[in-house]
Design an enzyme around this catalytic site. Structure first.
Site, PDB file in Angstrom:
ATOM      1  N   ASP A  13       0.871  -1.169   0.000  1.00  0.00           N
ATOM      2  CA  ASP A  13       0.000   0.000   0.000  1.00  0.00           C
ATOM      3  C   ASP A  13       0.917   1.231   0.000  1.00  0.00           C
ATOM      4  OD1 ASP A  13      -2.364   1.653   0.713  1.00  0.00           O
ATOM      5  OD2 ASP A  13      -1.372   1.789   2.659  1.00  0.00           O
ATOM      6  N   ASP A  15      -0.058   5.142   1.045  1.00  0.00           N
ATOM      7  CA  ASP A  15      -0.207   6.104   2.136  1.00  0.00           C
ATOM      8  C   ASP A  15      -0.051   5.432   3.496  1.00  0.00           C
ATOM      9  OD1 ASP A  15      -0.708   8.688   0.955  1.00  0.00           O
ATOM     10  OD2 ASP A  15      -2.603   7.875   0.224  1.00  0.00           O
ATOM     11  N   GLU A  60     -16.558   4.644   6.300  1.00  0.00           N
ATOM     12  CA  GLU A  60     -15.445   3.723   5.984  1.00  0.00           C
ATOM     13  C   GLU A  60     -15.019   2.928   7.217  1.00  0.00           C
ATOM     14  OE1 GLU A  60     -11.833   5.552   4.246  1.00  0.00           O
ATOM     15  OE2 GLU A  60     -10.680   3.925   5.135  1.00  0.00           O
ATOM     16  N   ALA A 129      -5.603   3.483  -3.230  1.00  0.00           N
ATOM     17  CA  ALA A 129      -6.866   4.136  -3.579  1.00  0.00           C
ATOM     18  C   ALA A 129      -6.698   5.655  -3.575  1.00  0.00           C
ATOM     19  CB  ALA A 129      -7.951   3.717  -2.591  1.00  0.00           C
ATOM     20  N   LYS A 177      -9.748  -2.330  -3.987  1.00  0.00           N
ATOM     21  CA  LYS A 177      -8.309  -2.386  -4.228  1.00  0.00           C
ATOM     22  C   LYS A 177      -7.871  -3.804  -4.566  1.00  0.00           C
ATOM     23  CE  LYS A 177      -5.132  -0.372  -1.413  1.00  0.00           C
ATOM     24  NZ  LYS A 177      -4.608   0.242  -0.186  1.00  0.00           N
ATOM     25  N   ASP A 202      -1.315  -0.939   5.923  1.00  0.00           N
ATOM     26  CA  ASP A 202      -1.592  -0.353   7.240  1.00  0.00           C
ATOM     27  C   ASP A 202      -3.060  -0.489   7.625  1.00  0.00           C
ATOM     28  OD1 ASP A 202      -2.541   1.639   5.422  1.00  0.00           O
ATOM     29  OD2 ASP A 202      -2.474   3.094   7.056  1.00  0.00           O
TER      30      ASP A 202
END
Ligand code: TMP
Length: 261
Positions: A13, A15, A60, A129, A177, A202
């Site tokens: 991933d 970020d 989310e 994303a 994703k 994460d």
């Protein structure tokens, strides 16, 4: 380790995984934050983008809702966010400037990871994303984007004058994703001999980033737990093989890779 670098691939991933959650204790920008805080886009952009996050982030992360229930809201969030960005006529040059002045930072050790994966021809998939143009720019400015690195993310489309006119591909949001996006490509199929995967993320959603790799034999899942450590540690320890708590580096991942190459 016994299989060596020829059987290995890395899926990460971006970020708060390859990029830092904090730098010397200060919270760093994500790729969306880079655009909001860049001081170049009109004031209404930041205002509206923050309003959208306020509304949708709680969905989310709502523990009471299933992924199926959340997904339509995530599509709505990404669609509205992309439409909003599209009204700003952002340029490539503006992206470069906003990244340069931002607090987004690659984790300590990213250079070593990128250099070594390149030297040993280990494919590195960065799955995000976020916004691909921002991710590429952060890597260009702070490290090296090599040809063994492949970024799957939301990419802006620019006209001949270099102004944004939309997004290139279908939305990649937090819950797709994993499957759809990569299944539409032959990425994992082309790497089917690389049966060992190091997966780095994460969030619990990141655990599914390599689901498209059907020939995989061993998957080492390494998770960064950046916030809410007390509440989430036990869950993260159950889901990931290794959990790294509040660290600003990739030292542990690099130590594992050093044993393989
Ligand atoms: P990822 O970093 O795991 O790929 O997830 C992207 C995160 O970006 C997710 O937590 C939602 C967030 N986001 C924003 O902060 N602003 C936005 O405009 C959008 C669409 C998403």
């Amino acid at each position: 380790m016994a299989d060596g670098p020829d059987k290995l691939q890395v899926v990460a991933d971006f970020d708060r995984t390859l990029s830092k959650y904090t730098h010397r204790g200060q919270i760093c920008a994500t790729c969306h934050n880079v655009l909001e805080e860049g001081g170049i886009l009109p004031d209404f952009y930041k205002e509206k983008a923050l309003k959208l996050r306020e509304k949708y982030f709680s969905i989310e992360t709502d523990p009471e809702m299933t992924i199926e229930q959340k997904t339509p809201y995530m599509i709505e969030w990404w669609t509205k966010a992309h439409e909003l960005l599209n009204t700003c006529h952002i340029t490539k040059e503006a992206v470069q400037k906003m990244v340069a002045s931002s607090t987004a930072k690659l984790r300590d050790g990213c250079d070593w990871l990128f250099d070594e994966c390149h030297r040993a021809s280990i494919p590195l998939l960065i799955f995000s994303a976020g916004v691909g143009d921002v991710i590429e720019e952060i890597i260009h400015q702070q490290s090296t984007l090599y040809d063994n690195m492949h970024i799957v993310s939301n990419y802006m489309d620019f006209d001949k004058e270099g102004k944004m006119v939309g997004f290139k591909n279908d939305i990649i949001h937090i819950f797709n994703k994993n499957e759809n996006v990569i299944h539409q490509s032959d990425y994992f199929e082309n790497l089917k001999d690389r049966v060992n995967i190091i997966l780095i993320g994460d969030s619990l959603g990141d655990l599914h980033m390599a689901d498209g790799a059907e020939h995989m034999e061993n998957k080492l899942k390494i998770g960064f737990l950046n916030t809410k450590v007390d509440e989430s540690l036990e869950l993260y320890k159950r889901k990931f093989d290794i959990v790294i708590v509040q660290d600003e580096s990739l030292d542990l991942i690099n130590a594992v890779i050093r044993k393989v190459v």
